[in-house]
Design an enzyme around this catalytic site. Structure first.
Site, mmCIF file in Angstrom:
data_model
loop_
_atom_site.group_PDB
_atom_site.id
_atom_site.type_symbol
_atom_site.label_atom_id
_atom_site.label_comp_id
_atom_site.label_asym_id
_atom_site.label_seq_id
_atom_site.Cartn_x
_atom_site.Cartn_y
_atom_site.Cartn_z
ATOM 1 N N CYS A 155 39.317 36.254 42.856
ATOM 2 C CA CYS A 155 39.029 37.589 41.920
ATOM 3 C C CYS A 155 40.237 38.019 41.506
ATOM 4 O O CYS A 155 41.623 37.496 41.824
ATOM 5 C CB CYS A 155 37.960 38.816 41.879
ATOM 6 S SG CYS A 155 38.248 39.808 42.903
ATOM 7 N N LEU A 156 40.760 38.797 40.392
ATOM 8 C CA LEU A 156 42.263 39.455 39.889
ATOM 9 C C LEU A 156 42.292 40.476 41.774
ATOM 10 O O LEU A 156 44.127 39.819 41.783
ATOM 11 C CB LEU A 156 42.512 41.278 39.284
ATOM 12 C CG LEU A 156 43.518 40.761 38.611
ATOM 13 C CD1 LEU A 156 44.651 40.111 38.365
ATOM 14 C CD2 LEU A 156 43.682 42.729 37.633
#
Length: 106
Positions: free
Chosen positions: A70-71
């Site tokens: 993800c981030l």
């Protein structure tokens, strides 16, 4: 390396290398569609965390190698926990794209 990665010991760059060298592996990006459109790793598949059940339809074989990011690594950790609970046996949280140093597609 992203801040979250410092605590988990994950290195997305090593994770991407492992994904690339693993037969039939999937690189799963669980960020939102808008985040994905802003820049993603070439070859990654976007299935947002809030739609994670779609993985079971798209990849019904529970032994499919899934490399999840993800981030920062938080949402991918939740996704990995969910997928393992659903019986997936080859799932790995590789952290956050904020620590990625390779090519990004937009």
């Amino acid at each position: 390396m992203g801040l979250f990665s410092l605590f988990t010991g994950t290195d997305i760059n090593k994770g991407v290398e492992e994904w690339q060298s693993t037969e039939n592996a999937v690189l799963l990006d669980v960020r939102s569609p808008s985040e994905y459109q802003q820049g993603h790793i070439p070859g990654s598949i976007n299935i947002p965390l809030d739609s994670i059940q779609q993985v079971m339809k798209k990849y019904p074989k529970k032994e499919t190698p899934l490399f999840v990011h993800c981030l920062s690594g938080g949402r991918s950790g939740k996704a990995v926990s969910f997928l393992k609970h659903e019986g997936y046996t080859n799932v790995k949280n590789i952290g956050g794209i904020n620590g990625y140093t390779g090519k990004v597609e937009r």
